[in-house]
Design a protein around this motif. Structure first.
Motif, mmCIF file in Angstrom:
data_model
loop_
_atom_site.group_PDB
_atom_site.id
_atom_site.type_symbol
_atom_site.label_atom_id
_atom_site.label_comp_id
_atom_site.label_asym_id
_atom_site.label_seq_id
_atom_site.Cartn_x
_atom_site.Cartn_y
_atom_site.Cartn_z
ATOM 1 N N GLU A 99 0.809 -1.348 -0.140
ATOM 2 C CA GLU A 99 0.304 -0.050 -0.115
ATOM 3 C C GLU A 99 1.424 1.647 -0.023
ATOM 4 N N ALA A 100 2.195 1.184 0.523
ATOM 5 C CA ALA A 100 3.044 2.362 0.455
ATOM 6 C C ALA A 100 3.501 2.544 -0.714
ATOM 7 N N ARG A 101 3.705 1.415 -1.576
ATOM 8 C CA ARG A 101 4.430 1.747 -2.676
ATOM 9 C C ARG A 101 3.479 2.082 -3.638
ATOM 10 N N ALA A 102 2.401 1.781 -3.569
ATOM 11 C CA ALA A 102 1.381 1.705 -4.757
ATOM 12 C C ALA A 102 0.149 2.895 -5.341
ATOM 13 N N GLU A 103 0.552 3.498 -6.182
ATOM 14 C CA GLU A 103 0.585 4.898 -6.479
ATOM 15 C C GLU A 103 -1.132 4.877 -6.950
ATOM 16 N N GLU A 104 -1.252 3.488 -7.417
ATOM 17 C CA GLU A 104 -2.455 3.730 -8.092
ATOM 18 C C GLU A 104 -4.042 2.491 -7.336
ATOM 19 N N GLY A 105 -3.855 2.717 -5.641
ATOM 20 C CA GLY A 105 -4.541 2.398 -4.973
ATOM 21 C C GLY A 105 -4.600 0.548 -5.528
ATOM 22 N N ALA A 106 -6.068 0.439 -5.070
ATOM 23 C CA ALA A 106 -6.314 -0.914 -5.239
ATOM 24 C C ALA A 106 -5.803 -1.763 -6.725
ATOM 25 N N GLU A 107 -6.015 -0.448 -7.775
ATOM 26 C CA GLU A 107 -5.652 -0.877 -8.531
ATOM 27 C C GLU A 107 -4.559 -0.866 -9.368
ATOM 28 N N ALA A 108 -3.370 -1.168 -8.833
ATOM 29 C CA ALA A 108 -1.838 -0.906 -8.281
ATOM 30 C C ALA A 108 -1.461 -3.017 -9.336
ATOM 31 N N ARG A 109 -0.765 -3.572 -10.132
ATOM 32 C CA ARG A 109 -0.336 -4.724 -10.719
ATOM 33 C C ARG A 109 0.373 -4.743 -8.968
ATOM 34 N N VAL A 110 0.629 -5.642 -9.312
ATOM 35 C CA VAL A 110 1.496 -6.567 -8.270
ATOM 36 C C VAL A 110 2.014 -8.106 -8.518
ATOM 37 N N PHE A 111 2.931 -8.747 -8.899
ATOM 38 C CA PHE A 111 3.821 -9.369 -9.118
ATOM 39 C C PHE A 111 4.310 -10.360 -8.409
ATOM 40 N N VAL A 112 4.062 -11.237 -7.901
ATOM 41 C CA VAL A 112 4.675 -12.960 -7.457
ATOM 42 C C VAL A 112 5.642 -13.961 -8.245
ATOM 43 N N ARG A 113 6.318 -13.099 -7.429
ATOM 44 C CA ARG A 113 8.219 -14.120 -8.094
ATOM 45 C C ARG A 113 8.791 -14.407 -6.989
ATOM 46 N N GLY A 114 8.330 -16.596 -7.041
ATOM 47 C CA GLY A 114 8.557 -17.372 -6.762
ATOM 48 C C GLY A 114 9.322 -18.182 -7.057
ATOM 49 N N ASP A 115 10.670 -18.788 -6.268
ATOM 50 C CA ASP A 115 11.384 -19.260 -6.245
ATOM 51 C C ASP A 115 10.908 -20.852 -6.879
ATOM 52 N N ARG A 116 11.895 -21.948 -7.507
ATOM 53 C CA ARG A 116 11.663 -22.737 -7.965
ATOM 54 C C ARG A 116 11.356 -24.030 -7.300
ATOM 55 N N ALA A 117 12.343 -23.983 -5.858
ATOM 56 C CA ALA A 117 12.383 -24.839 -4.591
ATOM 57 C C ALA A 117 10.977 -23.775 -3.668
ATOM 58 N N VAL A 118 10.952 -23.195 -3.919
ATOM 59 C CA VAL A 118 9.728 -22.936 -2.954
ATOM 60 C C VAL A 118 7.699 -23.797 -3.035
ATOM 61 N N ASP A 119 8.424 -23.379 -1.534
ATOM 62 C CA ASP A 119 6.835 -25.030 -1.569
ATOM 63 C C ASP A 119 5.824 -24.076 -2.296
ATOM 64 N N TYR A 120 4.995 -24.731 -2.901
ATOM 65 C CA TYR A 120 4.049 -23.992 -3.740
ATOM 66 C C TYR A 120 2.229 -23.345 -2.498
ATOM 67 N N GLY A 121 2.464 -23.930 -1.653
ATOM 68 C CA GLY A 121 1.845 -23.644 -0.299
ATOM 69 C C GLY A 121 1.881 -22.185 -0.401
ATOM 70 N N ARG A 122 3.315 -21.919 -0.459
ATOM 71 C CA ARG A 122 3.407 -21.012 0.056
ATOM 72 C C ARG A 122 3.498 -19.555 -0.460
ATOM 73 N N VAL A 123 3.355 -19.753 -2.092
ATOM 74 C CA VAL A 123 3.169 -18.833 -2.648
ATOM 75 C C VAL A 123 1.579 -18.442 -2.849
ATOM 76 N N ALA A 124 1.017 -19.504 -2.679
ATOM 77 C CA ALA A 124 -0.283 -19.355 -2.431
ATOM 78 C C ALA A 124 -0.973 -18.820 -1.023
ATOM 79 N N GLU A 125 -0.251 -18.870 -0.351
ATOM 80 C CA GLU A 125 0.040 -17.984 1.167
ATOM 81 C C GLU A 125 0.651 -17.161 0.924
ATOM 82 N N VAL A 126 1.240 -15.844 0.121
ATOM 83 C CA VAL A 126 0.966 -15.013 0.233
ATOM 84 C C VAL A 126 0.475 -14.368 -1.196
ATOM 85 N N MET A 127 0.359 -15.360 -2.081
ATOM 86 C CA MET A 127 -0.996 -14.369 -3.037
ATOM 87 C C MET A 127 -1.989 -14.141 -2.207
ATOM 88 N N ALA A 128 -2.367 -14.942 -1.682
ATOM 89 C CA ALA A 128 -4.257 -14.814 -0.370
ATOM 90 C C ALA A 128 -4.204 -13.354 0.295
#
Length: 147
Positions: A99-128
């Motif tokens: 929110e501090a970085r988003a100039e457009e508010g809730a319409e800002a694009r957020v990209f999630v970059r997950g390492d190949r070795a990270v658990d898929y569940g962890r990526v899903a938690e962050v996205m949630a």
């Protein structure tokens, strides 16, 4: 009497001297060869173009993409730690940092970059966490296939 074949006598054949007549027919062989090669190329490449999951997508009138705004990139390393640029964030700090970085508010694009070795569940938690924070434009980032 013998006829010498001169003009007006009608005897003997005439020989044409000079150039042969031009042939006024089109040679179709090169044209057919090119068409067959193109047919084979399209037959081979067509299945490659339609690879993917078939979907019935809804139709909508989309506006122009905002390419001027830089997306916010979250990174998740192999241990499951979350980073915004170089700063490590705890799970409770992720939404506030975005929110501090988003100039457009809730319409800002957020990209999630997950390492190949990270658990898929962890990526899903962050996205949630990000989507529960009100950000609806969340996407996963992958590298293009090298094959």
């Amino acid at each position: 009497m013998f006829s010498h074949g001169g003009p007006g006598t009608g005897g003997g054949r005439r020989r044409r001297r000079g150039r042969a007549r031009a042939i006024n027919e089109i040679n179709m062989t090169p044209f057919i060869d090119v068409m067959l090669v193109l047919l084979i190329v399209f037959m081979v490449s067509a299945p490659l173009l339609s690879a993917g999951v078939p979907l019935d997508l809804p139709q909508a009138q989309a506006g122009q993409l905002n390419v001027d705004a830089k997306p916010i990139a979250l990174s998740i390393d192999a241990e499951g730690r979350v980073f915004l640029e170089d700063a490590e964030l705890a799970d409770g700090e992720i939404v506030a940092a975005i929110e501090a970085r988003a100039e457009e508010g809730a319409e800002a694009r957020v990209f999630v970059r997950g390492d190949r070795a990270v658990d898929y569940g962890r990526v899903a938690e962050v996205m949630a966490l990000v989507t529960q924070g009100g950000f609806s434009r969340v996407a996963l980032v992958t590298l293009p296939d090298q094959n």
